[in-house]
Design a protein around this motif. Sequence first.
Motif, PDB file in Angstrom:
ATOM      1  N   SER A  50       6.967   7.887   5.493  1.00  0.00           N
ATOM      2  CA  SER A  50       8.372   7.448   5.814  1.00  0.00           C
ATOM      3  C   SER A  50       8.363   6.691   7.132  1.00  0.00           C
ATOM      4  O   SER A  50       7.760   7.098   7.964  1.00  0.00           O
ATOM      5  CB  SER A  50       9.281   8.626   5.641  1.00  0.00           C
ATOM      6  N   THR A  70      18.468   0.419   7.832  1.00  0.00           N
ATOM      7  CA  THR A  70      17.877   0.959   6.475  1.00  0.00           C
ATOM      8  C   THR A  70      18.212   2.381   6.567  1.00  0.00           C
ATOM      9  O   THR A  70      18.316   2.952   7.554  1.00  0.00           O
ATOM     10  CB  THR A  70      16.482   0.578   6.452  1.00  0.00           C
ATOM     11  N   ASP A  96       9.416  -0.744  -3.833  1.00  0.00           N
ATOM     12  CA  ASP A  96       9.509  -0.033  -2.552  1.00  0.00           C
ATOM     13  C   ASP A  96       9.788   1.349  -2.900  1.00  0.00           C
ATOM     14  O   ASP A  96      10.906   2.034  -3.180  1.00  0.00           O
ATOM     15  CB  ASP A  96      10.611  -0.818  -1.759  1.00  0.00           C
ATOM     16  N   GLN A 100       9.375   9.962   1.753  1.00  0.00           N
ATOM     17  CA  GLN A 100       9.579  11.317   2.187  1.00  0.00           C
ATOM     18  C   GLN A 100       9.592  11.872   0.470  1.00  0.00           C
ATOM     19  O   GLN A 100       9.751  11.715  -0.622  1.00  0.00           O
ATOM     20  CB  GLN A 100      11.168  11.614   2.266  1.00  0.00           C
ATOM     21  N   LEU A 160       5.917  -4.282  18.548  1.00  0.00           N
ATOM     22  CA  LEU A 160       6.127  -3.340  19.616  1.00  0.00           C
ATOM     23  C   LEU A 160       4.769  -3.234  20.250  1.00  0.00           C
ATOM     24  O   LEU A 160       4.140  -2.168  20.253  1.00  0.00           O
ATOM     25  CB  LEU A 160       6.569  -1.911  18.889  1.00  0.00           C
TER      26      LEU A 160
HETATM   27  N1  LIG Z   1      10.219  -2.925  15.660  1.00  0.00           N
HETATM   28  C1  LIG Z   1      10.131  -2.866  14.324  1.00  0.00           C
HETATM   29  N2  LIG Z   1      10.852  -1.864  13.690  1.00  0.00           N
HETATM   30  C2  LIG Z   1      10.733  -1.841  12.437  1.00  0.00           C
HETATM   31  C3  LIG Z   1       9.889  -2.751  11.597  1.00  0.00           C
HETATM   32  N3  LIG Z   1       9.987  -2.422  10.338  1.00  0.00           N
HETATM   33  C4  LIG Z   1      10.836  -1.555  10.201  1.00  0.00           C
HETATM   34  N4  LIG Z   1      11.258  -1.082  11.495  1.00  0.00           N
HETATM   35  C5  LIG Z   1      12.209  -0.190  11.585  1.00  0.00           C
HETATM   36  O1  LIG Z   1      11.664   1.175  11.309  1.00  0.00           O
HETATM   37  C6  LIG Z   1      12.669   2.098  10.506  1.00  0.00           C
HETATM   38  C7  LIG Z   1      12.329   2.446   9.033  1.00  0.00           C
HETATM   39  O2  LIG Z   1      11.911   1.344   8.297  1.00  0.00           O
HETATM   40  P1  LIG Z   1      12.174   1.511   6.788  1.00  0.00           P
HETATM   41  O3  LIG Z   1      11.549   0.050   6.160  1.00  0.00           O
HETATM   42  O4  LIG Z   1      13.407   2.051   6.194  1.00  0.00           O
HETATM   43  O5  LIG Z   1      10.876   2.422   6.332  1.00  0.00           O
HETATM   44  P2  LIG Z   1      10.507   3.045   5.071  1.00  0.00           P
HETATM   45  O6  LIG Z   1       9.063   2.975   5.236  1.00  0.00           O
HETATM   46  O7  LIG Z   1      11.036   2.051   3.862  1.00  0.00           O
HETATM   47  O8  LIG Z   1      10.965   4.344   5.175  1.00  0.00           O
HETATM   48  P3  LIG Z   1      11.317   5.382   3.752  1.00  0.00           P
HETATM   49  O9  LIG Z   1      12.026   4.712   2.866  1.00  0.00           O
HETATM   50  O10 LIG Z   1      11.729   6.604   4.233  1.00  0.00           O
HETATM   51  O11 LIG Z   1       9.849   5.734   3.074  1.00  0.00           O
HETATM   52  C8  LIG Z   1      13.814   1.121  10.650  1.00  0.00           C
HETATM   53  O12 LIG Z   1      14.674   1.652  11.716  1.00  0.00           O
HETATM   54  C9  LIG Z   1      13.304  -0.317  10.619  1.00  0.00           C
HETATM   55  O13 LIG Z   1      14.457  -0.974  11.352  1.00  0.00           O
HETATM   56  C10 LIG Z   1       9.092  -3.736  12.536  1.00  0.00           C
HETATM   57  O14 LIG Z   1       8.265  -4.589  11.938  1.00  0.00           O
HETATM   58  N5  LIG Z   1       9.238  -3.623  13.770  1.00  0.00           N
END
Ligand SMILES: Nc1nc2c(ncn2[C@@H]2O[C@H](COP(=O)(O)OP(=O)(O)OP(=O)(O)O)[C@@H](O)[C@H]2O)c(=O)[nH]1
Length: 239
Positions: A50, A70, A96, A100, A160
């Motif tokens: 996650s 998101t 996608d 979690q 980052l």
């Molecule tokens: N700086 C930065 N932040 C990112 C990037 N990709 C995603 N984020 C941030 O990371 C957080 C999680 O991103 P999601 O894409 O929702 O993560 P996920 O893997 O889908 O998470 P789950 O749905 O819980 O499995 C968010 O706050 C995004 O804005 C990136 O390339 N760079």
Amino acid sequence: ASPPPLTHPSFPSSSNDAAPILTSSVDLSTSSLELSIQTRIFKIIVIGDSNVGKTCLTFRFTGGSFPDKTEATIGVDFREKAVEIEGETIKVQVWDTAGQERFRKSMVEHYYRNVHAVVFVYDVTKMASFRNLQTWIEECNGHRVSASVPRVLVGNKCDLMDHIQVPSNMALKFADAHNMLLFETSAKDPRESQNVDSIFMSLACRLKAQKSLLYRDVEREDGRVRLTQATETKSNCPC
Ligand SMILES: Nc1nc2c(ncn2[C@@H]2O[C@H](COP(=O)(O)OP(=O)(O)OP(=O)(O)O)[C@@H](O)[C@H]2O)c(=O)[nH]1
Ligand SMILES: [Mg+2]
């Protein structure tokens, strides 16, 4: 009378080597049977901890932008994009998935069923998300995903730069050991958008080359038409 056109034929769900999903039609109005294949659909799942950015990566590929906000994915979100490869339009259906456990446990079987390719994602600023890849790979293997299903590794959040915890050489070694290509990228940085596209495009290219659909036979049974399909290996894809 002609039988109704076939749409979305279903393929065996137990197959390890999933056939592409097709939208097709059969026209029996002429003596020689005309088969027009309209679109092949490749199912690609995106897996990982996650918060690593799975939703943002899939959104970047299918929607061309970085989402403002998101929330944790519940179950699965489907996103589709039509791409053209060597003159053929292919639909890339991106699953996608939820990172979690509580949001994914009832869905896991569906993620892996008839999957054509797997994208494993970690966060380059979180070593734990890289270490957990082993568990994700074991889950994938545990669901009888064939070794012939292409897999790639994606290190996300490369924007980052001051917070990187997973060095490239460590990730490369891991990717090599698991026979995967490595993409280090950022869903957020617009300059990286081509790199994000290339994750999915490289898979679509490989799948197109691997699974060239060959209609071997058309059989009539009690007035019904059945298509028999097979795959053959071709290697003329430039990717
Ligand atoms: N700086 C930065 N932040 C990112 C990037 N990709 C995603 N984020 C941030 O990371 C957080 C999680 O991103 P999601 O894409 O929702 O993560 P996920 O893997 O889908 O998470 P789950 O749905 O819980 O499995 C968010 O706050 C995004 O804005 C990136 O390339 N760079
Ligand atoms: Mg998500």
